[in-house]
Design a protein around this motif. Structure first.
Motif, mmCIF file in Angstrom:
data_model
loop_
_atom_site.group_PDB
_atom_site.id
_atom_site.type_symbol
_atom_site.label_atom_id
_atom_site.label_comp_id
_atom_site.label_asym_id
_atom_site.label_seq_id
_atom_site.Cartn_x
_atom_site.Cartn_y
_atom_site.Cartn_z
ATOM 1 N N ALA A 1 52.574 28.976 39.802
ATOM 2 C CA ALA A 1 50.648 29.173 39.097
ATOM 3 C C ALA A 1 50.818 29.148 38.342
ATOM 4 C CB ALA A 1 50.227 29.401 40.187
ATOM 5 N N PRO A 2 49.964 28.190 37.960
ATOM 6 C CA PRO A 2 50.215 28.757 36.261
ATOM 7 C C PRO A 2 49.501 30.346 35.184
ATOM 8 C CG PRO A 2 48.188 27.025 36.706
ATOM 9 C CD PRO A 2 49.376 27.218 37.724
ATOM 10 N N ILE B 1 43.280 28.123 42.589
ATOM 11 C CA ILE B 1 44.930 29.180 42.144
ATOM 12 C C ILE B 1 45.383 27.769 41.530
ATOM 13 C CG2 ILE B 1 47.264 30.014 42.729
ATOM 14 C CD1 ILE B 1 46.093 30.793 45.425
ATOM 15 N N LEU B 2 45.529 26.813 41.804
ATOM 16 C CA LEU B 2 46.239 25.754 40.761
ATOM 17 C C LEU B 2 45.076 25.769 39.538
ATOM 18 C CD1 LEU B 2 47.763 23.174 43.249
ATOM 19 C CD2 LEU B 2 49.256 25.044 42.162
ATOM 20 N N ARG B 3 44.429 26.249 39.710
ATOM 21 C CA ARG B 3 43.119 25.193 38.418
ATOM 22 C C ARG B 3 41.940 26.731 38.457
ATOM 23 N NH1 ARG B 3 40.237 19.367 39.595
ATOM 24 N NH2 ARG B 3 39.308 20.313 37.502
ATOM 25 N N PRO B 4 42.739 27.150 37.692
ATOM 26 C CA PRO B 4 41.855 28.679 37.835
ATOM 27 C C PRO B 4 40.577 28.545 37.089
ATOM 28 C CG PRO B 4 44.012 28.989 36.443
ATOM 29 C CD PRO B 4 44.106 27.872 36.896
ATOM 30 N N GLN C 1 40.016 41.638 40.112
ATOM 31 C CA GLN C 1 38.766 43.285 41.246
ATOM 32 C C GLN C 1 39.780 43.634 42.013
ATOM 33 O OE1 GLN C 1 38.481 40.306 42.431
ATOM 34 N NE2 GLN C 1 36.661 39.861 43.965
ATOM 35 N N VAL C 2 41.018 43.027 42.537
ATOM 36 C CA VAL C 2 41.697 43.536 43.221
ATOM 37 C C VAL C 2 42.572 44.319 43.295
ATOM 38 C CG1 VAL C 2 41.745 43.849 45.764
ATOM 39 C CG2 VAL C 2 39.840 42.504 45.283
ATOM 40 N N GLY C 3 43.354 43.714 42.311
ATOM 41 C CA GLY C 3 44.727 43.536 41.332
ATOM 42 C C GLY C 3 45.379 44.942 41.054
ATOM 43 N N GLY C 4 44.761 46.190 40.550
ATOM 44 C CA GLY C 4 44.672 47.912 40.618
ATOM 45 C C GLY C 4 45.991 47.193 40.052
ATOM 46 N N ALA C 5 47.668 47.133 40.036
ATOM 47 C CA ALA C 5 48.760 47.205 39.419
ATOM 48 C C ALA C 5 48.928 45.792 38.101
ATOM 49 C CB ALA C 5 49.881 47.678 39.430
ATOM 50 N N PHE C 6 47.839 44.918 39.242
ATOM 51 C CA PHE C 6 48.737 43.247 38.606
ATOM 52 C C PHE C 6 47.092 43.169 38.194
ATOM 53 C CE2 PHE C 6 50.569 43.580 43.833
ATOM 54 C CZ PHE C 6 51.816 43.820 42.606
ATOM 55 N N ASP C 7 46.898 43.576 38.222
ATOM 56 C CA ASP C 7 45.506 43.221 37.207
ATOM 57 C C ASP C 7 45.811 43.219 36.156
ATOM 58 O OD1 ASP C 7 42.597 42.579 37.086
ATOM 59 O OD2 ASP C 7 42.315 44.718 36.098
ATOM 60 N N GLU C 8 45.143 42.033 34.862
ATOM 61 C CA GLU C 8 46.448 41.944 33.695
ATOM 62 C C GLU C 8 47.024 41.946 32.970
ATOM 63 O OE1 GLU C 8 43.878 40.307 31.467
ATOM 64 O OE2 GLU C 8 41.799 41.175 32.710
ATOM 65 N N ALA C 9 48.436 41.736 33.953
ATOM 66 C CA ALA C 9 49.471 42.134 34.615
ATOM 67 C C ALA C 9 50.036 40.685 33.525
ATOM 68 C CB ALA C 9 49.936 43.074 34.968
ATOM 69 N N PRO C 10 51.484 41.078 32.437
ATOM 70 C CA PRO C 10 51.584 39.398 32.063
ATOM 71 C C PRO C 10 52.822 39.539 33.468
ATOM 72 C CG PRO C 10 52.763 41.336 30.886
ATOM 73 C CD PRO C 10 51.946 41.614 31.631
ATOM 74 N N ASP C 11 53.080 37.844 32.733
ATOM 75 C CA ASP C 11 54.329 37.257 33.552
ATOM 76 C C ASP C 11 55.680 37.969 32.863
ATOM 77 O OD1 ASP C 11 51.927 36.063 35.435
ATOM 78 O OD2 ASP C 11 52.578 33.727 34.411
ATOM 79 N N ARG C 12 55.855 37.895 34.607
ATOM 80 C CA ARG C 12 57.564 38.345 34.063
ATOM 81 C C ARG C 12 58.615 37.102 34.653
ATOM 82 N NH1 ARG C 12 58.610 43.660 32.310
ATOM 83 N NH2 ARG C 12 57.258 44.203 31.289
ATOM 84 N N PHE C 13 58.339 37.097 36.017
ATOM 85 C CA PHE C 13 59.432 35.546 36.889
ATOM 86 C C PHE C 13 57.938 34.434 36.994
ATOM 87 C CE2 PHE C 13 60.568 33.857 40.611
ATOM 88 C CZ PHE C 13 62.103 33.344 39.951
ATOM 89 N N THR C 14 58.580 33.674 36.788
ATOM 90 C CA THR C 14 57.480 32.455 37.202
ATOM 91 C C THR C 14 58.621 31.884 37.613
ATOM 92 O OG1 THR C 14 56.485 31.106 35.631
ATOM 93 C CG2 THR C 14 55.988 33.254 36.071
#
Length: 440
Positions: free
Chosen positions: A301-302, A405-408, A421-434
């Protein structure tokens, strides 16, 4: 919790949740009223149970699973009479049966009290689940939890089985994860899996987002805590009541196609390839294909999907490919559907389909042996319209979540400036693998 929130007194923070708690208590009370015709004697007469739409597993299982006399996992009874639930739920049933037996020596009275006490537990579970969901949704979307509190399908299905207990544990897990309490999140997840098996699907959602963000430590802490909690509550029964413990897993594997599942439609049409001997393999293969699609979507996803979106897709895939789809399974999906996409139009459409299925299953059973009351019930064609209505409306919601998801920019939650809002450790996290470059 932010620093500003921490400075606000606890009572002041709790005030906005009070109306939600009261409305959830109203929903729990309405669910009790729905089954009053049976509570006053209808469960002893099958036709009136179905015509009053007040069936529950709670009352008959008090007798059928040795709860009236013995501990279900240690009971000296035939294998098919042992409790077919994971151990947390089985022992909840056992403790409540002890209390019921202490109230009266009469088994009829005990069974009624067993139902009443169980309803009290389930009512508290619904209120807790609603409040936890509101906290998970955050201050700007807190009132979305009303769907879980008083949605018609929730009220109708609330007391068919013990699913609300797992629902409260699942919402607690989400809130703990959102607040970066990974150990607590794992413990609650392990207990939820030891109550009802479906929360296992959330492990995959956490894994995929950990893979995309590279934030493996919070995931591993939560996963390890979940495994540890699951072992702690299961090990005594595995060691000392093996046959009783494994009943749930054997039953799940050997169970044939049952009510509510789309597989039942194909089987009723005489498709030999969909016979009972093949449906477990077909179900697992179908689930694997859908989970692979969810994995590719998550990693390509983008923008990183929100955790609630992936949990919803995984849980919906599990339900739609399962061998059985009981009316109370709606309780699993409501909070995750709303957290994933709080848009009222598709949710209302789905709720209408769930209400129709709730009515249709009891009318259909009236027309089946041994009752065979076709004058009171409905036939195959009408019943399967309800089966497919549920599947199609959930597929529509899944399609909208995939679109978001495809068009956030279409995601109504993120339009409020929220990442996850539920992301916890993932909230605002940059991508490392896509997989986005490969997909493009």
């Amino acid at each position: 919790m932010t620093t500003t929130e921490a400075r606000v007194p606890l009572m002041a923070r709790a005030v906005p949740y009070l109306p939600l708690g009261l409305i959830a208590a109203l929903g729990a009370s309405l669910a009790y009223v729905v089954r009053l015709p049976c509570r006053t004697g209808g469960w002893n007469e099958q036709i009136s149970t179905y015509t009053n739409f007040c069936y529950t597993d709670i009352y008959p299982l008090y007798f059928d699973r040795s709860l009236a006399t013995q501990n279900p996992y240690f009971a000296d009874v035939p294998f098919d009479k042992q409790v077919e639930y994971p151990v947390v739920l089985g022992e909840v049933m056992q403790v409540i049966s002890w209390i019921a037996r202490a109230i009266s020596p009469d088994q009829g009275v005990q069974a009624a009290k067993f139902y009443d006490l169980t309803v009290v537990l389930l009512g508290f579970s619904l209120v807790a689940g609603v409040l936890l969901m509101a906290a998970v949704a955050g201050p700007t979307r807190r009132w979305d939890a009303l769907w879980y509190a008083v949605a018609p399908a929730v009220v109708l299905a609330a007391y068919i089985n013990w699913d609300l207990v797992a629902g409260a544990l699942s919402m607690g897990m989400l809130l703990a994860w959102a607040r970066h309490r990974q150990v607590l999140a794992g413990v609650l997840l392990g207990l939820a899996i030891a109550t009802k098996f479906y929360p296992l699907m959330f492990v995959g959602a956490l894994f995929l987002l950990a893979w995309r963000t590279g934030r493996w430590r919070p995931f591993l802490v939560t996963f390890g805590s979940a495994v540890g909690a699951w072992i702690v509550v299961n090990a005594p029964f595995m060691l000392f009541a093996w046959d009783g413990w494994r009943r749930f897993y054997v039953f799940s594997q050997e169970r044939g196609v049952d009510w509510g599942s789309p597989w039942l439609f194909f089987q009723s049409k005489g498709w030999a390839v969909l016979g009972e001997t093949d449906v477990s393999t077909l179900g697992m293969a179908s689930l694997a294909v859908l989970c692979l699609g969810i994995a590719v979507l998550t990693l390509s996803a983008p923008r990183r999907p929100r955790l609630a979106q992936i949990c919803f897709l995984a849980l919906a895939a599990f339900m739609m490919t399962n061998k059985v789809w009981s009316p109370q399974f709606v309780l699993w999906l409501v909070p995750f559907a709303v957290l994933a996409r709080p848009n009222w139009k598709p949710i209302v459409l789905w709720q209408l389909a769930e209400i129709w299925y709730f009515l249709a299953i009891w009318l259909y059973l009236l027309a089946q042996p041994p009752l065979s009351r076709a004058d009171l019930g409905i036939g195959d064609n009408t019943y399967f319209t309800a089966v497919w209505a549920r599947a199609i409306t959930i597929a529509i919601m899944m399609a909208f979540v995939v679109r978001d998801i495809l068009r956030p920019e279409k995601d109504v939650v993120r339009q409020g400036g929220v990442d996850d809002q539920v992301g916890g450790a993932f909230d605002e996290a940059p991508d490392r693998f896509t997989l986005a470059p490969a997909v493009r």
